[in-house]
Design a protein around this motif. Structure first.
Motif, PDB file in Angstrom:
ATOM      1  N   MET A  55       0.871  -1.242   0.080  1.00  0.00           N
ATOM      2  CA  MET A  55      -0.094   0.000  -0.121  1.00  0.00           C
ATOM      3  C   MET A  55       0.876   1.271   0.042  1.00  0.00           C
ATOM      4  O   MET A  55       1.730   1.559   0.993  1.00  0.00           O
ATOM      5  CB  MET A  55      -0.821   0.096   1.182  1.00  0.00           C
ATOM      6  CG  MET A  55      -1.731   1.331   1.198  1.00  0.00           C
ATOM      7  SD  MET A  55      -2.473   1.216   3.127  1.00  0.00           S
ATOM      8  CE  MET A  55      -3.169  -0.158   3.255  1.00  0.00           C
ATOM      9  N   ILE A  56       0.741   2.122  -1.048  1.00  0.00           N
ATOM     10  CA  ILE A  56       1.582   3.264  -1.080  1.00  0.00           C
ATOM     11  C   ILE A  56       0.573   4.683  -1.018  1.00  0.00           C
ATOM     12  O   ILE A  56      -0.509   4.788  -1.428  1.00  0.00           O
ATOM     13  CB  ILE A  56       2.016   3.350  -2.453  1.00  0.00           C
ATOM     14  CG1 ILE A  56       2.891   1.970  -2.641  1.00  0.00           C
ATOM     15  CG2 ILE A  56       3.033   4.640  -2.616  1.00  0.00           C
ATOM     16  CD1 ILE A  56       3.598   2.022  -4.065  1.00  0.00           C
ATOM     17  N   THR A  57       0.806   5.460  -0.124  1.00  0.00           N
ATOM     18  CA  THR A  57       0.145   6.722   0.319  1.00  0.00           C
ATOM     19  C   THR A  57       1.247   7.963   0.260  1.00  0.00           C
ATOM     20  O   THR A  57       2.356   7.722   0.423  1.00  0.00           O
ATOM     21  CB  THR A  57      -0.513   6.456   1.451  1.00  0.00           C
ATOM     22  OG1 THR A  57       0.357   6.456   2.646  1.00  0.00           O
ATOM     23  CG2 THR A  57      -1.597   5.543   1.553  1.00  0.00           C
ATOM     24  N   ILE A  58       0.571   9.105  -0.116  1.00  0.00           N
ATOM     25  CA  ILE A  58       1.428  10.244  -0.285  1.00  0.00           C
ATOM     26  C   ILE A  58       0.583  11.265   0.581  1.00  0.00           C
ATOM     27  O   ILE A  58      -0.579  11.658   0.395  1.00  0.00           O
ATOM     28  CB  ILE A  58       1.637  10.554  -1.604  1.00  0.00           C
ATOM     29  CG1 ILE A  58       2.623   9.795  -2.434  1.00  0.00           C
ATOM     30  CG2 ILE A  58       2.134  12.312  -1.592  1.00  0.00           C
ATOM     31  CD1 ILE A  58       2.765   9.967  -3.903  1.00  0.00           C
ATOM     32  N   GLY A  59       1.512  12.109   1.408  1.00  0.00           N
ATOM     33  CA  GLY A  59       0.918  13.319   2.143  1.00  0.00           C
ATOM     34  C   GLY A  59       1.775  14.488   1.275  1.00  0.00           C
ATOM     35  O   GLY A  59       2.780  14.448   1.324  1.00  0.00           O
ATOM     36  N   ILE A  60       0.668  15.749   1.101  1.00  0.00           N
ATOM     37  CA  ILE A  60       1.341  16.785   0.622  1.00  0.00           C
ATOM     38  C   ILE A  60       0.942  17.956   1.488  1.00  0.00           C
ATOM     39  O   ILE A  60      -0.205  18.154   2.023  1.00  0.00           O
ATOM     40  CB  ILE A  60       0.778  17.046  -1.051  1.00  0.00           C
ATOM     41  CG1 ILE A  60       1.014  15.901  -1.652  1.00  0.00           C
ATOM     42  CG2 ILE A  60       1.643  18.262  -1.549  1.00  0.00           C
ATOM     43  CD1 ILE A  60       0.274  16.172  -2.950  1.00  0.00           C
ATOM     44  N   ASP A  61       1.898  18.774   2.043  1.00  0.00           N
ATOM     45  CA  ASP A  61       2.015  19.949   2.980  1.00  0.00           C
ATOM     46  C   ASP A  61       2.162  21.245   2.053  1.00  0.00           C
ATOM     47  O   ASP A  61       3.213  21.457   1.814  1.00  0.00           O
ATOM     48  CB  ASP A  61       2.422  19.853   3.957  1.00  0.00           C
ATOM     49  CG  ASP A  61       2.459  21.121   5.077  1.00  0.00           C
ATOM     50  OD1 ASP A  61       1.607  21.820   4.764  1.00  0.00           O
ATOM     51  OD2 ASP A  61       3.208  21.173   5.922  1.00  0.00           O
ATOM     52  N   THR A  99       7.127  -0.091   5.262  1.00  0.00           N
ATOM     53  CA  THR A  99       8.149   0.422   6.226  1.00  0.00           C
ATOM     54  C   THR A  99       9.076   1.654   5.462  1.00  0.00           C
ATOM     55  O   THR A  99       9.887   2.051   6.222  1.00  0.00           O
ATOM     56  CB  THR A  99       9.184  -0.574   6.711  1.00  0.00           C
ATOM     57  OG1 THR A  99       9.909  -1.102   5.911  1.00  0.00           O
ATOM     58  CG2 THR A  99       8.195  -1.618   7.583  1.00  0.00           C
ATOM     59  N   LYS A 100       9.032   1.898   4.254  1.00  0.00           N
ATOM     60  CA  LYS A 100       9.772   2.645   3.686  1.00  0.00           C
ATOM     61  C   LYS A 100       9.029   4.149   3.434  1.00  0.00           C
ATOM     62  O   LYS A 100       8.001   4.260   3.182  1.00  0.00           O
ATOM     63  CB  LYS A 100      10.283   2.434   2.138  1.00  0.00           C
ATOM     64  CG  LYS A 100      11.232   3.022   1.374  1.00  0.00           C
ATOM     65  CD  LYS A 100      11.545   2.282   0.058  1.00  0.00           C
ATOM     66  CE  LYS A 100      12.432   3.026  -0.657  1.00  0.00           C
ATOM     67  NZ  LYS A 100      12.749   2.481  -1.931  1.00  0.00           N
ATOM     68  N   GLU A 101      10.093   5.139   3.635  1.00  0.00           N
ATOM     69  CA  GLU A 101       9.542   6.476   3.710  1.00  0.00           C
ATOM     70  C   GLU A 101      10.417   7.277   2.619  1.00  0.00           C
ATOM     71  O   GLU A 101      11.583   7.056   2.834  1.00  0.00           O
ATOM     72  CB  GLU A 101       9.642   7.228   4.983  1.00  0.00           C
ATOM     73  CG  GLU A 101       8.656   6.267   6.056  1.00  0.00           C
ATOM     74  CD  GLU A 101       9.095   6.731   7.604  1.00  0.00           C
ATOM     75  OE1 GLU A 101       9.962   7.781   7.783  1.00  0.00           O
ATOM     76  OE2 GLU A 101       8.681   6.068   8.424  1.00  0.00           O
ATOM     77  N   LEU A 102       9.712   8.010   1.735  1.00  0.00           N
ATOM     78  CA  LEU A 102      10.346   9.015   1.286  1.00  0.00           C
ATOM     79  C   LEU A 102       9.936  10.618   1.287  1.00  0.00           C
ATOM     80  O   LEU A 102       8.921  10.656   1.581  1.00  0.00           O
ATOM     81  CB  LEU A 102      10.256   8.587  -0.609  1.00  0.00           C
ATOM     82  CG  LEU A 102      10.885   7.393  -0.896  1.00  0.00           C
ATOM     83  CD1 LEU A 102      10.414   7.067  -2.097  1.00  0.00           C
ATOM     84  CD2 LEU A 102      12.255   7.140  -0.752  1.00  0.00           C
ATOM     85  N   TYR A 103      10.996  11.525   1.333  1.00  0.00           N
ATOM     86  CA  TYR A 103      10.620  12.750   1.507  1.00  0.00           C
ATOM     87  C   TYR A 103      11.209  13.577   0.419  1.00  0.00           C
ATOM     88  O   TYR A 103      12.090  13.339  -0.535  1.00  0.00           O
ATOM     89  CB  TYR A 103      11.224  13.204   2.731  1.00  0.00           C
ATOM     90  CG  TYR A 103      11.015  12.368   3.972  1.00  0.00           C
ATOM     91  CD1 TYR A 103      10.087  12.731   4.868  1.00  0.00           C
ATOM     92  CD2 TYR A 103      11.782  11.149   4.207  1.00  0.00           C
ATOM     93  CE1 TYR A 103       9.706  11.899   6.025  1.00  0.00           C
ATOM     94  CE2 TYR A 103      11.453  10.216   5.404  1.00  0.00           C
ATOM     95  CZ  TYR A 103      10.622  10.879   6.133  1.00  0.00           C
ATOM     96  OH  TYR A 103      10.095   9.941   7.306  1.00  0.00           O
ATOM     97  N   GLU A 104      10.367  14.937   0.166  1.00  0.00           N
ATOM     98  CA  GLU A 104      10.767  15.684  -0.931  1.00  0.00           C
ATOM     99  C   GLU A 104      10.180  17.247  -0.695  1.00  0.00           C
ATOM    100  O   GLU A 104       9.000  17.244   0.168  1.00  0.00           O
ATOM    101  CB  GLU A 104       9.946  15.217  -2.055  1.00  0.00           C
ATOM    102  CG  GLU A 104      10.438  16.045  -3.426  1.00  0.00           C
ATOM    103  CD  GLU A 104      12.075  15.788  -3.772  1.00  0.00           C
ATOM    104  OE1 GLU A 104      12.294  14.894  -4.015  1.00  0.00           O
ATOM    105  OE2 GLU A 104      12.633  16.854  -3.757  1.00  0.00           O
ATOM    106  N   ILE A 105      10.981  18.215  -0.899  1.00  0.00           N
ATOM    107  CA  ILE A 105      10.402  19.513  -0.349  1.00  0.00           C
ATOM    108  C   ILE A 105      10.988  20.529  -1.588  1.00  0.00           C
ATOM    109  O   ILE A 105      12.017  19.983  -2.452  1.00  0.00           O
ATOM    110  CB  ILE A 105      11.266  19.953   0.761  1.00  0.00           C
ATOM    111  CG1 ILE A 105      10.895  21.372   1.018  1.00  0.00           C
ATOM    112  CG2 ILE A 105      12.817  20.028   0.746  1.00  0.00           C
ATOM    113  CD1 ILE A 105      11.268  21.762   2.679  1.00  0.00           C
TER     114      ILE A 105
END
Length: 255
Positions: free
Chosen positions: A1-7, A21-27
């Motif tokens: 299951m893959i989900t994305i949160g955008i702020d 258990t894998k997390e990716l980050y972007e800014i």
């Protein structure tokens, strides 16, 4: 299951992708179009993770531009997302202080991340990142340089709470020969004091988490500690608290 949160913040857009258990980050800078920035940051995350768009089950957006993100399945308030994200980043956190570009907020949370109460300043720039940006320009500095110039020894008091009047006060102090370092410390104390007063109205928490772009300024954190007479934690991913909360809520939507 893959989900994305955008702020989608007023200055920067942050996104978190959860894949097991894998997390990716972007800014990236928000720019003039939150809608296009939302699409761009999702593309970057997918590229980074070698994933396709159709593999993402849910996207949740938060921040001031959340309602403009057409690719999101749901928009959720920053209060809810920051509470959830902070509880994920710091175990047993019970208070969140978030100072963003256009507002500041203090949130009391349950250890699960559920919001118990909150207070928010979104009517005035005082106590926000915008206040620091404007006054930094008056000092001939970039806002990212403020921490470096902070010197709390013999700091001066900044009495004006209004951004315009504070800018004038800073210029007057410079004209009087006051060192930049002492003025910067006064600015930091002014912002921290205003936010600390908000926290005191809710009752100061026992495990306080500092999030948002201004949390990267360690001098503000130290001033918050002084005004609150309490420890204030800044997790390594403090800027991503809102996006993390949104990604977790997106994961919940999958049941």
């Amino acid at each position: 299951m893959i989900t994305i949160g955008i702020d989608i913040g007023s200055t920067a857009t942050k996104a978190v992708l959860l894949n097991g258990t894998k997390e990716l980050y972007e800014i990236m800078p928000t720019g003039w179009s939150p809608k296009e920035t939302g699409k761009a940051i999702v593309s970057r995350l997918l590229e980074k993770g070698h994933l396709r768009r159709d593999q993402v089950s849910k996207i949740v957006a938060t921040g001031y531009g959340r309602d403009l993100i057409s690719i999101a399945h749901k928009a959720v308030t920053e209060i809810t997302c920051h509470g959830r994200g902070a509880a994920f980043l710091v175990e047993d956190a019970d208070m969140v202080i978030d100072i963003g570009g256009q507002d500041s907020k203090v949130i009391k949370i349950h250890r699960s991340g559920r919001v118990v109460d909150f207070i928010m300043n979104d009517k005035c720039a005082a106590g926000t990142g915008r206040f620091l940006e404007v006054t930094a320009v008056s000092l001939g500095l970039d806002v990212s340089e403020l921490e470096k110039y902070h010197d709390s020894r013999n700091m001066v008091s900044i009495n004006s709470m209004c951004t315009v009047f504070a800018e004038t006060e800073v210029i007057s102090l410079l004209a009087a020969g006051i060192e930049k370092e002492k003025i910067v410390a006064g600015l930091h104390s002014s912002v921290a004091g205003r936010v600390a007063n908000m926290a005191k109205k809710l009752g100061v928490g026992s495990k306080i988490v500092f999030t948002g772009g201004v949390s990267l300024n360690g001098a503000i954190r130290e001033m918050l500690k002084l005004h609150l007479e309490a420890n204030v934690l800044t997790p390594a991913l403090s800027q991503y608290a809102g996006a993390m909360g949104a990604a977790l809520i997106a994961r919940d939507m999958n049941g």
